[in-house]
Design a protein around this motif. Sequence first.
Motif, PDB file in Angstrom:
ATOM      1  N   MET A   1      -8.417  -3.020  68.290  1.00  0.00           N
ATOM      2  CA  MET A   1      -8.977  -4.323  68.648  1.00  0.00           C
ATOM      3  C   MET A   1      -8.231  -4.859  69.870  1.00  0.00           C
ATOM      4  N   MET A   2      -8.981  -5.248  70.896  1.00  0.00           N
ATOM      5  CA  MET A   2      -8.383  -5.733  72.132  1.00  0.00           C
ATOM      6  C   MET A   2      -8.318  -7.265  72.128  1.00  0.00           C
ATOM      7  N   LEU A   3      -7.223  -7.779  72.645  1.00  0.00           N
ATOM      8  CA  LEU A   3      -7.049  -9.219  72.780  1.00  0.00           C
ATOM      9  C   LEU A   3      -7.662  -9.696  74.085  1.00  0.00           C
ATOM     10  N   SER A   4      -8.333 -10.830  74.044  1.00  0.00           N
ATOM     11  CA  SER A   4      -8.958 -11.380  75.242  1.00  0.00           C
ATOM     12  C   SER A   4      -8.742 -12.885  75.272  1.00  0.00           C
ATOM     13  N   ALA A   5      -8.688 -13.455  76.451  1.00  0.00           N
ATOM     14  CA  ALA A   5      -8.517 -14.893  76.632  1.00  0.00           C
ATOM     15  C   ALA A   5      -9.877 -15.578  76.675  1.00  0.00           C
ATOM     16  N   LYS A   6      -9.993 -16.728  76.004  1.00  0.00           N
ATOM     17  CA  LYS A   6     -11.242 -17.485  76.030  1.00  0.00           C
ATOM     18  C   LYS A   6     -10.939 -18.960  75.847  1.00  0.00           C
ATOM     19  N   LEU A   7     -11.879 -19.803  76.250  1.00  0.00           N
ATOM     20  CA  LEU A   7     -11.746 -21.248  76.168  1.00  0.00           C
ATOM     21  C   LEU A   7     -12.503 -21.775  74.965  1.00  0.00           C
ATOM     22  N   GLN A   8     -11.881 -22.730  74.254  1.00  0.00           N
ATOM     23  CA  GLN A   8     -12.517 -23.372  73.103  1.00  0.00           C
ATOM     24  C   GLN A   8     -12.324 -24.872  73.208  1.00  0.00           C
ATOM     25  N   MET A   9     -13.329 -25.627  72.831  1.00  0.00           N
ATOM     26  CA  MET A   9     -13.256 -27.084  72.818  1.00  0.00           C
ATOM     27  C   MET A   9     -13.218 -27.569  71.373  1.00  0.00           C
ATOM     28  N   ARG A  10     -12.254 -28.439  71.055  1.00  0.00           N
ATOM     29  CA  ARG A  10     -12.107 -28.982  69.708  1.00  0.00           C
ATOM     30  C   ARG A  10     -11.989 -30.494  69.784  1.00  0.00           C
ATOM     31  N   GLN A  11     -12.561 -31.149  68.815  1.00  0.00           N
ATOM     32  CA  GLN A  11     -12.485 -32.605  68.728  1.00  0.00           C
ATOM     33  C   GLN A  11     -11.656 -32.983  67.513  1.00  0.00           C
ATOM     34  N   SER A  12     -10.648 -33.813  67.710  1.00  0.00           N
ATOM     35  CA  SER A  12      -9.755 -34.202  66.611  1.00  0.00           C
ATOM     36  C   SER A  12      -9.335 -35.651  66.793  1.00  0.00           C
ATOM     37  N   GLN A  13      -8.826 -36.241  65.711  1.00  0.00           N
ATOM     38  CA  GLN A  13      -8.315 -37.605  65.715  1.00  0.00           C
ATOM     39  C   GLN A  13      -6.856 -37.599  65.289  1.00  0.00           C
ATOM     40  N   SER A  14      -6.070 -38.462  65.915  1.00  0.00           N
ATOM     41  CA  SER A  14      -4.653 -38.569  65.575  1.00  0.00           C
ATOM     42  C   SER A  14      -4.187 -39.989  65.851  1.00  0.00           C
ATOM     43  N   LEU A  15      -3.151 -40.391  65.135  1.00  0.00           N
ATOM     44  CA  LEU A  15      -2.567 -41.709  65.330  1.00  0.00           C
ATOM     45  C   LEU A  15      -1.611 -41.675  66.514  1.00  0.00           C
ATOM     46  N   VAL A  16      -1.758 -42.631  67.406  1.00  0.00           N
ATOM     47  CA  VAL A  16      -0.905 -42.714  68.589  1.00  0.00           C
ATOM     48  C   VAL A  16      -0.108 -44.018  68.509  1.00  0.00           C
ATOM     49  N   MET A  17       1.193 -43.892  68.644  1.00  0.00           N
ATOM     50  CA  MET A  17       2.068 -45.062  68.619  1.00  0.00           C
ATOM     51  C   MET A  17       2.098 -45.687  70.010  1.00  0.00           C
ATOM     52  N   THR A  18       1.267 -46.700  70.215  1.00  0.00           N
ATOM     53  CA  THR A  18       1.222 -47.371  71.509  1.00  0.00           C
ATOM     54  C   THR A  18       2.502 -48.179  71.723  1.00  0.00           C
ATOM     55  N   PRO A  19       2.845 -48.481  72.975  1.00  0.00           N
ATOM     56  CA  PRO A  19       4.048 -49.300  73.212  1.00  0.00           C
ATOM     57  C   PRO A  19       3.978 -50.657  72.523  1.00  0.00           C
ATOM     58  N   GLN A  20       2.764 -51.256  72.476  1.00  0.00           N
ATOM     59  CA  GLN A  20       2.629 -52.557  71.826  1.00  0.00           C
ATOM     60  C   GLN A  20       2.890 -52.446  70.323  1.00  0.00           C
ATOM     61  N   LEU A  21       2.355 -51.405  69.687  1.00  0.00           N
ATOM     62  CA  LEU A  21       2.569 -51.228  68.251  1.00  0.00           C
ATOM     63  C   LEU A  21       4.036 -50.933  67.952  1.00  0.00           C
ATOM     64  N   LEU A  22       4.660 -50.119  68.786  1.00  0.00           N
ATOM     65  CA  LEU A  22       6.078 -49.811  68.594  1.00  0.00           C
ATOM     66  C   LEU A  22       6.930 -51.059  68.699  1.00  0.00           C
ATOM     67  N   GLN A  23       6.608 -51.930  69.682  1.00  0.00           N
ATOM     68  CA  GLN A  23       7.378 -53.158  69.835  1.00  0.00           C
ATOM     69  C   GLN A  23       7.129 -54.115  68.681  1.00  0.00           C
ATOM     70  N   SER A  24       5.904 -54.128  68.144  1.00  0.00           N
ATOM     71  CA  SER A  24       5.610 -54.976  66.984  1.00  0.00           C
ATOM     72  C   SER A  24       6.440 -54.562  65.781  1.00  0.00           C
ATOM     73  N   ILE A  25       6.600 -53.266  65.602  1.00  0.00           N
ATOM     74  CA  ILE A  25       7.424 -52.771  64.495  1.00  0.00           C
ATOM     75  C   ILE A  25       8.874 -53.186  64.687  1.00  0.00           C
ATOM     76  N   ARG A  26       9.356 -53.117  65.921  1.00  0.00           N
ATOM     77  CA  ARG A  26      10.733 -53.542  66.178  1.00  0.00           C
ATOM     78  C   ARG A  26      10.901 -55.036  65.950  1.00  0.00           C
ATOM     79  N   LEU A  27       9.914 -55.822  66.347  1.00  0.00           N
ATOM     80  CA  LEU A  27       9.984 -57.264  66.138  1.00  0.00           C
ATOM     81  C   LEU A  27      10.124 -57.600  64.664  1.00  0.00           C
ATOM     82  N   LEU A  28       9.423 -56.871  63.829  1.00  0.00           N
ATOM     83  CA  LEU A  28       9.469 -57.151  62.394  1.00  0.00           C
ATOM     84  C   LEU A  28      10.854 -56.920  61.820  1.00  0.00           C
TER      85      LEU A  28
END
Length: 501
Positions: free
Chosen positions: A1-28
């Motif tokens: 079996m030969m290995l070959s390079a190919k492109l794939q597109m995937r859609q996913s969701q993840s939580l991102v810690m924005t600077p505003q949210l990070l600062q809100s946590i520090r404020l608390l």
Amino acid sequence: MMLSAKLQMRQSQSLVMTPQLLQSIRLLQFSHLELQTFIETEMEKNPLISVAEPREGESRAEHEAPALVPDLDDSAFDLAGERAEIAGFDDGFDGGFGPQAAPAPAHEERPTLPALRSLGGGGQEGESFIEALAEGKPSLFAHALAEIRQAIADPLDRKIAEALVEQLDEGGYLRIDIGTVAAEIGIAPERLIAILARLKAEAEPAGLFAFDLADCLAIQLRRRNRLDPVMQIVLDNLDLLARRDFQALRRLTGEDESGLMDILAEIRRLDPKPGQDYGSAVADVVVPDVTVEAAPGGGWRIELNPDALPRVLVESDYVSRIATGRLDKQEQAFISDCHASANWLVRSLDQRARTILKVATEIVKHQDGFLNHGINALRPLTLMMVAEAVGMHESTISRVTANKYIATPRGTFELKFFFTVAIASSHGGEAHSAETVKHRIRSMVDSESAGSVLSDDDIAERLKREGVDLARRTVAKYREGLGIRSSIQRRREMKARMVAC
């Protein structure tokens, strides 16, 4: 079996810690002082942020319920008669505070918490004024300098001695290394030793400039002409005296028990901290974030302390005035960023206040017995229990209770004080709080007499009869945590007190 390079597109969701949210946590998590420092820093960077003093006669929002604690519906927390737009907050925070935030109307004052009554009204201002008129105690620094001027005449030696005053601790001890300090000053160690010997011999109170406790006591005994060889042996073995190991002291000194009791009585008359009677820096005053008072109709009234939560305003009228002028793109971007940042800060502080009040209310609801009956009625409580009750994450509760204080009729406590480990009941009833058990152990030891000193096994057995299932090693752990000596040491100390009296 030969290995070959190919492109794939995937859609996913993840939580991102924005600077505003990070600062809100520090404020608390910020304490009162940390919050003040943060707001002052933001005011320096943002010209649209200001802090207003509380207005006299300002309306207050009292959160009160006739049964136990206030009802925590959203309407109870409205600010200035308007419902805040906080629908996006699920766990006390929202990352949506940023450039997209809606601008506030011109001249709008956005308080960070409900306008509540200030603490300590009445005649406090008059009392503080009268107390300010009284002459305070001289500082230890000033007193030591005065003693140096009287004891040392040589100008250079006096300068060397004055440099040592800064090394004095609150008890009047000089905990330094002679060789290191002499090298830093640039003099011979012998000269520094001679200067210190003069200060120890003449400075008042006796014991000032001592290196440690044994040195402090020796200075005082030497001035009384009581530092004989036997007394010096006792001072060299203060650890044995602290443990009341009189048998070892008798072997070292050759004194009988009566002679040792006389030595102990004489040492007790000495001053172990000669510098403690002088003024020092003012200690930081704990500012409670929440106050609890008995409500007239029963239950408890829980309020935020406005002194701990400053009233931050957004200067929106200033934005309206400069918007009519000619600004380039860079200036417009700067003003827009400042306006969005100011709105975010106001909303974050507002949500911080709401979250603290919500968590404090749940704690009071659970620890109602403590407020009514004292520490014996303190119930077991964990962060998870409060998190489930208020619908927040356990980490959020941990941040809320860190460095926050609550003023109650029984005193001011850190919020974390009310979280204690549960100890099972030996009778199958409700679990006991670890703090309650510690208080019971302390009460047992305080009620001991010379003929009935309780061992750890005895304490564990008594607790078991009272319904507390606690092992002997856990009793020993709690006893050591409370700073209580073992039964052998307590028995020796009681015996020594009886003989000395």
